[in-house]
Design a protein around this motif. Structure first.
Motif, PDB file in Angstrom:
ATOM      1  N   TRP A 120     101.420   1.255  43.826  1.00  0.00           N
ATOM      2  CA  TRP A 120     101.037   2.194  42.772  1.00  0.00           C
ATOM      3  C   TRP A 120     102.204   2.645  41.746  1.00  0.00           C
ATOM      4  O   TRP A 120     102.054   2.873  40.799  1.00  0.00           O
ATOM      5  N   ALA A 121     103.216   2.494  42.304  1.00  0.00           N
ATOM      6  CA  ALA A 121     104.534   2.419  41.476  1.00  0.00           C
ATOM      7  C   ALA A 121     104.474   1.526  40.432  1.00  0.00           C
ATOM      8  O   ALA A 121     104.956   1.890  39.014  1.00  0.00           O
ATOM      9  N   VAL A 122     104.200   0.343  40.617  1.00  0.00           N
ATOM     10  CA  VAL A 122     103.978  -0.702  39.512  1.00  0.00           C
ATOM     11  C   VAL A 122     102.666  -0.257  38.530  1.00  0.00           C
ATOM     12  O   VAL A 122     102.834  -0.517  37.392  1.00  0.00           O
ATOM     13  N   ARG A 123     101.721   0.243  39.275  1.00  0.00           N
ATOM     14  CA  ARG A 123     100.495   0.507  38.347  1.00  0.00           C
ATOM     15  C   ARG A 123     100.909   1.606  37.344  1.00  0.00           C
ATOM     16  O   ARG A 123     100.621   1.805  36.202  1.00  0.00           O
ATOM     17  N   LEU A 124     101.790   2.660  37.778  1.00  0.00           N
ATOM     18  CA  LEU A 124     102.095   3.822  37.188  1.00  0.00           C
ATOM     19  C   LEU A 124     102.810   3.271  36.063  1.00  0.00           C
ATOM     20  O   LEU A 124     103.041   3.845  34.937  1.00  0.00           O
ATOM     21  N   SER A 125     103.814   2.419  36.229  1.00  0.00           N
ATOM     22  CA  SER A 125     104.743   1.850  35.256  1.00  0.00           C
ATOM     23  C   SER A 125     103.968   1.224  34.156  1.00  0.00           C
ATOM     24  O   SER A 125     104.224   1.262  33.072  1.00  0.00           O
ATOM     25  N   ALA A 126     102.906   0.401  34.362  1.00  0.00           N
ATOM     26  CA  ALA A 126     102.162  -0.285  33.273  1.00  0.00           C
ATOM     27  C   ALA A 126     101.238   0.861  32.780  1.00  0.00           C
ATOM     28  O   ALA A 126     101.149   0.538  31.482  1.00  0.00           O
ATOM     29  N   ALA A 127     100.626   1.725  33.526  1.00  0.00           N
ATOM     30  CA  ALA A 127      99.977   2.883  32.803  1.00  0.00           C
ATOM     31  C   ALA A 127     100.795   3.504  31.715  1.00  0.00           C
ATOM     32  O   ALA A 127     100.554   3.823  30.650  1.00  0.00           O
ATOM     33  N   THR A 128     101.957   4.112  32.293  1.00  0.00           N
ATOM     34  CA  THR A 128     103.030   4.574  31.010  1.00  0.00           C
ATOM     35  C   THR A 128     103.410   3.899  30.076  1.00  0.00           C
ATOM     36  O   THR A 128     103.319   4.312  29.131  1.00  0.00           O
ATOM     37  N   SER A 129     103.710   2.647  30.249  1.00  0.00           N
ATOM     38  CA  SER A 129     103.956   1.662  29.218  1.00  0.00           C
ATOM     39  C   SER A 129     103.076   1.464  27.989  1.00  0.00           C
ATOM     40  O   SER A 129     103.047   1.494  27.175  1.00  0.00           O
ATOM     41  N   ALA A 130     101.780   1.215  28.716  1.00  0.00           N
ATOM     42  CA  ALA A 130     100.783   1.178  27.791  1.00  0.00           C
ATOM     43  C   ALA A 130     100.348   2.404  26.995  1.00  0.00           C
ATOM     44  O   ALA A 130     100.284   2.350  25.905  1.00  0.00           O
ATOM     45  N   TRP A 131     100.419   3.655  27.728  1.00  0.00           N
ATOM     46  CA  TRP A 131     100.147   4.775  26.873  1.00  0.00           C
ATOM     47  C   TRP A 131     101.165   5.130  26.120  1.00  0.00           C
ATOM     48  O   TRP A 131     101.223   5.745  24.746  1.00  0.00           O
ATOM     49  N   ALA A 132     102.398   4.750  26.216  1.00  0.00           N
ATOM     50  CA  ALA A 132     103.663   5.067  25.320  1.00  0.00           C
ATOM     51  C   ALA A 132     103.601   4.089  24.278  1.00  0.00           C
ATOM     52  O   ALA A 132     103.578   4.754  22.976  1.00  0.00           O
ATOM     53  N   LEU A 133     103.085   2.823  24.401  1.00  0.00           N
ATOM     54  CA  LEU A 133     102.943   2.081  23.102  1.00  0.00           C
ATOM     55  C   LEU A 133     101.956   2.528  22.167  1.00  0.00           C
ATOM     56  O   LEU A 133     101.951   2.655  21.195  1.00  0.00           O
ATOM     57  N   VAL A 134     100.804   2.797  22.653  1.00  0.00           N
ATOM     58  CA  VAL A 134      99.456   3.354  22.219  1.00  0.00           C
ATOM     59  C   VAL A 134      99.902   4.710  21.545  1.00  0.00           C
ATOM     60  O   VAL A 134      99.481   4.962  20.348  1.00  0.00           O
ATOM     61  N   THR A 135     100.707   5.464  22.161  1.00  0.00           N
ATOM     62  CA  THR A 135     100.820   6.802  21.377  1.00  0.00           C
ATOM     63  C   THR A 135     101.779   6.435  20.451  1.00  0.00           C
ATOM     64  O   THR A 135     101.957   7.002  19.271  1.00  0.00           O
ATOM     65  N   LEU A 136     102.776   5.706  20.369  1.00  0.00           N
ATOM     66  CA  LEU A 136     103.812   5.289  19.209  1.00  0.00           C
ATOM     67  C   LEU A 136     103.050   4.703  18.024  1.00  0.00           C
ATOM     68  O   LEU A 136     103.066   5.151  16.938  1.00  0.00           O
ATOM     69  N   ILE A 137     101.884   3.807  18.227  1.00  0.00           N
ATOM     70  CA  ILE A 137     101.274   3.174  17.342  1.00  0.00           C
ATOM     71  C   ILE A 137     100.369   4.462  16.740  1.00  0.00           C
ATOM     72  O   ILE A 137     100.251   4.521  15.399  1.00  0.00           O
TER      73      ILE A 137
END
Length: 656
Positions: free
Chosen positions: A554-571
């Protein structure tokens, strides 16, 4: 807003943000002065030859025809108008191009109404001075004494006065996202007082300290005219300025009265190589700052009245002493540079003192120049295209032809003065900006970089680069030109402000590190790279991750979700916010913007969660040390992005 600004285009520079998201580190991205100013304002070429005779109207007409026709073609302008006055007479009033392309109507300088945007402020300031000379207003009294429906908070010990409003030194921040203009005439008319009550702007510096051009301040002045006189603002301007000056084709009403509607010039934008009609913009409750629609001949009457100290024909709209006070310096950044008068700002054109005001909206650009010592006035307005650049080019050509100036040699200066040059280098941002609302974000990347080389200061780059040499303490002269820039320093010698003489109403101040792109862009770039590595790792380590204990998985999945969301938010920050059309940004809060603002909030939630799991990862010794370090860096990257959105007022719905 004034047309030099006049406008700094975030779109052009913000492409850097996308580059950052794929790992390109751009450390020195700044808005060059050329992005803020038309290139044609540069006076780097020496003026040569004798002055032409301005009284030769046939020659003047041919000269202006040549300039205007070329400008309409080169700058893709569908219609324009100009009037020039001298010694109380109209030398030239002429239209160019079309007022209505679909119907083939040519511009008529006598009847066609051009939107003059912020040039309207000159009517407001004239009205204020009329009340001053009647004893109903005092320039140095707290304006809260006059305001009945809106009160300015006492943020500082010093009160805001009428003098502060007229010189743009009240200290208001800038604002307008979602409410400054509208294109819907069914929303009109609206009350000035209701608008200013609903959209209050904060005082961010002590009154009288420094200029910060303010539409809000001008609207307040119009409200004071209304409340002190007991007459609606529109009617006051009509009765006390337009009627006495025989300005039959002039109004500050929005939309224009039905009787004048046939004379309105349409606004156009260029799309796919063709002009497309666009809806006119309205100022609504901010109309004292920019609602005017006027013909060139009527503006000639207004210019003559000001040049003749308030007199037009047998009408006197201002007493001579009042007009002279209005045209005299009222705030000086530096006594060696152009000052701010009571409503007019000063310029220097080939050695002449010019008092001026411009205006621009999404469809029109206007400039008005008065030369009191020569009894000359110029009014020019353009519909669509690059009108701001055209106006600056026309003014330069006019003064070079009729009042040419020779560029002299730079004076010799002491070694001490040259050695002090490096302290002036750095990033500067306009005092006219927002601090407390979402509007703040639109000043991101909108700064001027001043660099130093060989004891010279440099602004801009390439063909538009301007070099300035020191000539006196805190004063620099353009090399090969006539322009100057000046600085203010404090008691310890530290630079506090910068002023360019071509933007006398727009001072700048050093940009704090937290407001500088060179601080945020590398951090955002590094964060984006880390987020991308997480997503790449997820794709390559799917089997390995499936075998992990549940908590680690779950920690890895959260890391992936946070990363994806951060990139999408930046774009999305680029696509939705910085790429917003100016008309959309100032006229409404779009659904896409409202939805976008959920994204930084969600990112903060994910950031809190990943920080908590980072602590657990170290406490419970998940994975290898290297992977824990990477995980922590990803969490810190999420913190960086959350702080970025917080600092630039994108965290939450912070509308004015």
């Amino acid at each position: 807003m004034p047309s030099f600004m006049r406008k700094i285009s975030c779109k052009m520079i913000v492409s850097a943000l996308l580059a950052v998201t794929v790992g390109v580190s751009l450390l020195e991205i700044q808005t060059p002065v050329s992005a803020a100013l038309p290139a044609s304002t540069s006076l780097s070429d020496k003026s040569e030859g004798a002055a032409a005779d301005l009284n030769d109207t046939a020659q003047l007409t041919a000269f202006i025809d040549g300039i205007m026709n070329v400008h309409l073609d080169n700058f893709k302008i569908p219609g324009a108008v100009i009037s020039i006055v001298k010694d109380g007479q109209v030398l030239l009033a002429k239209g160019y191009g079309h007022s209505n392309l679909e119907e083939g109507k040519l511009v008529d300088p006598r009847t066609n109404l051009f939107r003059i945007a912020s040039t309207t402020k000159l009517f407001t300031w004239t009205a204020v001075m009329q009340l001053v000379e009647q004893g109903k207003l005092d320039l140095d009294t707290d304006v809260n004494t006059y305001l009945k429906t809106v009160k300015i908070p006492k943020t500082y010990p010093q009160p805001v006065t009428m003098r502060h409003l007229l010189t743009h030194t009240a200290g208001f921040e800038e604002g307008g996202v979602g409410y400054q203009i509208t294109t819907d005439p069914t929303k009109l008319p609206v009350s000035i007082s209701d608008t200013l009550s609903k959209h209050r702007l904060a005082l961010v510096r002590p009154p009288g300290e420094m200029m910060s051009y303010s539409n809000y301040g001008a609207a307040l002045a119009g409200l004071i005219v209304e409340e002190i006189s007991g007459i609606d603002y529109n009617d006051f301007i009509q009765n006390n300025i337009f009627n006495p000056l025989d300005m039959k084709y002039a109004t500050v009403h929005e939309p224009v009265p039905a009787s004048l509607e046939p004379y309105v010039v349409l606004g156009y934008a260029r799309e796919n190589g063709q002009f497309v009609t666009k809806p006119l913009t309205f100022e609504g409750g901010f109309r004292p700052a920019g609602s005017g629609s006027v013909s060139a001949v009527d503006m000639a009457h207004f210019m003559i009245a000001h040049l003749q100290n308030g007199r037009y024909g047998d009408q006197q709209i201002l007493k001579p002493e009042t007009a002279k006070l209005m045209h005299a310096p009222a705030f000086k950044f530096d006594k060696r540079l152009p000052a701010m008068d009571l409503g007019f700002y000063e310029l220097r054109m080939n050695g002449l003192r010019v008092i001026a005001h411009g205006g621009a909206d999404t469809l029109f650009n206007t400039e008005l120049y008065l030369v009191p010592d020569k009894q000359i006035g110029i009014f020019v307005s353009y519909s669509g295209g690059e009108g701001g650049t055209a106006a600056a080019g026309l003014a330069k050509a006019f003064f070079d032809r009729y009042y040419p100036a020779q560029v002299g040699k730079l004076p010799a200066v002491s070694a001490e003065l040259e050695n002090a040059v490096p302290k002036y280098a750095g990033s500067y941002q306009f005092t006219r900006r927002n601090h407390s609302e979402i509007d703040k974000f639109f000043s991101f990347l909108s700064q001027i970089s001043v660099s130093v080389s060989d004891n010279r200061l440099s602004i801009g780059s390439g063909a538009e680069q301007q070099i300035y040499a020191p000539i006196e303490p805190n004063l620099f002269q353009e090399v090969g030109g006539t322009h100057q820039i000046g600085f203010r320093t404090n008691a310890s010698g530290k630079v506090t402000h910068l002023l360019l003489d071509i933007l006398p109403e727009m001072p700048l101040e050093p940009t704090p590190l937290l407001d500088q792109p060179k601080f945020w862009l590398p951090l955002l770039g590094i964060s984006a790279i880390l987020f991308i590595t997480v997503l790449i790792g997820l794709a390559y380590r799917r089997r390995e991750i499936k075998e992990l204990p549940k908590a680690q998985k779950w920690a890895v999945r959260l890391s992936a979700a946070t990363s994806a969301w951060a990139l999408v938010t930046l774009i999305a920050t680029y696509v939705v916010v910085l790429n917003m059309d100016q008309l959309d940004r100032l006229s409404r809060i779009t659904a896409s913007l409202n939805l976008y603002l959920f994204m930084p909030v969600i990112l903060v939630g994910l950031t809190v969660a990943i920080l908590a799991l980072s602590v657990m990862a170290w406490k419970n010794q998940y994975w290898t040390v290297l992977k824990r370090v990477h995980y922590t860096l990803v969490a810190l990257s999420a913190v960086v992005m959350s702080l970025f959105y917080y600092h630039w007022n994108l965290l939450g719905w912070q509308f004015g």
